[in-house]
Design an enzyme around this catalytic site. Structure first.
Site, mmCIF file in Angstrom:
data_model
loop_
_atom_site.group_PDB
_atom_site.id
_atom_site.type_symbol
_atom_site.label_atom_id
_atom_site.label_comp_id
_atom_site.label_asym_id
_atom_site.label_seq_id
_atom_site.Cartn_x
_atom_site.Cartn_y
_atom_site.Cartn_z
ATOM 1 N N THR A 72 4.305 -2.643 7.133
ATOM 2 C CA THR A 72 5.755 -2.713 6.887
ATOM 3 C C THR A 72 6.445 -1.481 7.485
ATOM 4 O OG1 THR A 72 5.409 -3.993 4.875
ATOM 5 C CG2 THR A 72 7.515 -2.825 5.068
ATOM 6 N N ASN A 144 1.009 -15.520 8.407
ATOM 7 C CA ASN A 144 0.271 -15.174 7.198
ATOM 8 C C ASN A 144 0.175 -16.322 6.208
ATOM 9 O OD1 ASN A 144 3.103 -14.223 7.362
ATOM 10 N ND2 ASN A 144 2.890 -13.977 5.163
ATOM 11 N N GLN A 172 -2.171 -10.311 10.682
ATOM 12 C CA GLN A 172 -3.154 -11.334 10.290
ATOM 13 C C GLN A 172 -4.112 -11.684 11.422
ATOM 14 O OE1 GLN A 172 -3.657 -12.315 7.260
ATOM 15 N NE2 GLN A 172 -1.808 -11.514 6.292
ATOM 16 N N SER A 192 -2.628 -3.639 9.988
ATOM 17 C CA SER A 192 -2.680 -3.067 8.642
ATOM 18 C C SER A 192 -4.120 -2.994 8.153
ATOM 19 C CB SER A 192 -1.855 -3.967 7.716
ATOM 20 O OG SER A 192 -1.907 -3.500 6.397
ATOM 21 N N HIS A 194 -5.450 -2.787 5.082
ATOM 22 C CA HIS A 194 -5.924 -3.542 3.907
ATOM 23 C C HIS A 194 -6.041 -5.041 4.155
ATOM 24 C CE1 HIS A 194 -2.192 -5.373 2.014
ATOM 25 N NE2 HIS A 194 -1.621 -4.539 2.859
ATOM 26 N N THR A 230 1.472 15.102 6.080
ATOM 27 C CA THR A 230 0.015 15.221 6.164
ATOM 28 C C THR A 230 -0.628 13.839 6.133
ATOM 29 O OG1 THR A 230 0.147 17.350 5.087
ATOM 30 C CG2 THR A 230 -2.015 16.283 5.062
ATOM 31 N N CYS A 318 4.458 -10.946 -1.157
ATOM 32 C CA CYS A 318 5.753 -10.248 -1.310
ATOM 33 C C CYS A 318 6.787 -11.129 -1.977
ATOM 34 C CB CYS A 318 6.300 -9.830 0.045
ATOM 35 S SG CYS A 318 5.059 -9.244 1.142
HETATM 36 N N1 PLP Z 1 3.008 -8.795 8.488
HETATM 37 C C1 PLP Z 1 2.236 -9.780 8.031
HETATM 38 C C2 PLP Z 1 1.993 -10.984 8.891
HETATM 39 C C3 PLP Z 1 1.656 -9.689 6.764
HETATM 40 O O1 PLP Z 1 0.892 -10.690 6.303
HETATM 41 C C4 PLP Z 1 1.905 -8.541 5.990
HETATM 42 C C5 PLP Z 1 1.394 -8.458 4.607
HETATM 43 O O2 PLP Z 1 1.419 -9.427 3.872
HETATM 44 C C6 PLP Z 1 2.699 -7.522 6.524
HETATM 45 C C7 PLP Z 1 3.233 -7.674 7.779
HETATM 46 C C8 PLP Z 1 2.951 -6.247 5.767
HETATM 47 O O3 PLP Z 1 1.768 -5.485 5.718
HETATM 48 P P1 PLP Z 1 1.598 -4.216 4.758
HETATM 49 O O4 PLP Z 1 1.161 -4.735 3.435
HETATM 50 O O5 PLP Z 1 0.559 -3.348 5.415
HETATM 51 O O6 PLP Z 1 2.920 -3.528 4.705
#
Ligand code: PLP
Length: 371
Positions: A72, A144, A172, A192, A194, A230, A318
């Site tokens: 994000t 996603n 994704q 990302s 995670h 940092t 989200c």
């Molecule tokens: N973009 C996509 C396609 C995602 O699936 C997600 C998370 O659900 C994000 C962006 C945002 O990622 P982050 O959780 O690292 O902010």
């Protein structure tokens, strides 16, 4: 039986090897990478190593990788203050939709392209927009919610023909399909940690031309003066480890999870009447299946599956607090009802055939109760 986790597009479970890579950086190697003593240099070396690993997953060199805290943040960084018109699509993640809406120079036009029932934009419509003036294009590589894969190579070629800047959300796609930035004219890309079995708290903005990256945070000058603060060394070390493993096991993971997903999907369609797959008939990620259940409230299905120890979702994590039906499925089907009846199953290589069988039984019995 442990609860079954089929919500891997929301977040993923850390791999033991990645946890092992992180642990020393939470204990003995706690130094600040900017410090000039040996504690600092151990952390700085780990950061440099992780930068190579993250870049390598997507065919980028270390100097093209800028670390931050999440995708994000990286998306906001990429479109922030954008001084051209922006072209995006209806099925983007909220991070892109909201960053484009609020983060750009408000004098600039925002064009949101519609998608067809497969969840894809029309290349002709994109080119028509690109002819109208200097543009920044912000699109997902893989969705996603549905796993639908956009034809990014064709989109990149079109952007190049029209001199448009292309920003791609590969959150994704990374770790699930091959990505090679060295072969594609993509200007910036975000991933990302995670989402690919790394820890939370690390993301990356990866760019073709590092000289064009504008500072996001002012301060001590970390990330080559572009993002001060940092660095989160343990998270970045874990991100690097997760990327290295994703690159190493890309095909193996895709084969394993693809077989599980295909079995789950075909058996749900066979055993449960009135079902359909959102994004069917298109190129999709191997792990994702977004299934509609005629006459069934998806929220109720998700809740009853949760009570049976099965974690799935109605769409993006989200949005789960807003209880709004998925904007992605609405855009694809033009139906509020269908969006309300659709559930996302997102698997990973960590899942097993036994788990798929358990979920199939659970889905069949919950649907029988709900109908
Ligand atoms: N973009 C996509 C396609 C995602 O699936 C997600 C998370 O659900 C994000 C962006 C945002 O990622 P982050 O959780 O690292 O902010």
């Amino acid at each position: 039986m442990q609860p079954v986790y089929f919500d891997n597009n929301s977040t993923t479970r850390l791999e033991p090897e990645t946890l092992e890579a992180i642990q020393p950086f939470l204990t003995q190697h706690f130094g600040n990478p900017s410090s000039s003593h040996c504690f600092g240099s151990v952390a700085a070396q780990a950061l440099a190593f992780a930068r190579r690993e993250v870049g390598a997953l997507v065919g980028a060199t270390p100097d093209q990788v800028f670390f931050c805290a999440s995708a994000t943040e990286a998306i906001n960084w990429a479109v922030r203050g954008c001084r051209t018109r922006i072209v995006t699509s209806e099925v983007e993640h909220a991070a892109t939709l909201n960053a484009c809406a609020h983060g750009r120079d408000s004098q600039q036009q925002l064009i949101t392209l519609a998608v067809d029932h497969h969840g894809l934009i029309s290349l002709e419509m994109l080119e028509e927009e690109l002819r109208k003036g200097e543009s920044t294009v912000a699109l997902l590589w893989a969705n996603n919610e549905t796993g639908v894969i956009c034809p990014i190579p064709e989109i990149a070629a079109a952007c190049q023909r029209h001199g448009a800047y292309l920003h791609v959300d590969a959150v994704q796609a990374a770790g699930k399909i091959a990505i090679d930035l060295s072969q594609l004219p993509i200007d910036s890309l975000v991933i990302s940690s995670h989402k690919l079995f790394g820890p939370k708290g690390a993301g990356a903005l990866i760019v073709r031309d590092p000289a064009r990256v504008e500072p996001l945070l002012w301060g001590g000058g970390q990330e080559r003066g572009r993002r001060s603060g940092t660095e989160n060394v343990p998270a970045i070390v874990g991100f690097g480890s997760a990327c290295a493993r994703a690159a190493l096991f890309l095909d193996e993971r895709a084969r394993h999870v693809g077989a599980l997903r295909d079995h789950l999907e075909s058996e749900v369609l066979r055993r449960v009447s009135g079902t359909w797959v959102n994004g069917d008939g298109t190129h999709r990620l191997p792990n994702t299946s977004n299934i509609g259940f005629d006459g069934v409230e998806a929220e109720a299905l998700v809740g009853m599956l949760d009570a049976r120890g099965v974690a799935v979702s109605t769409g993006s994590a989200c949005h789960s607090s807003t209880h709004e039906p998925s904007h992605v499925i609405r855009a694809m089907t033009r139906s509020h009802r269908k969006a309300n009846e659709s559930v996302r199953f997102s698997l990973s290589h960590q899942n097993t055939q036994d788990e798929v069988e358990y979920v199939l039984e659970a889905v069949c019995s919950v649907i029988a109760e709900l109908r």
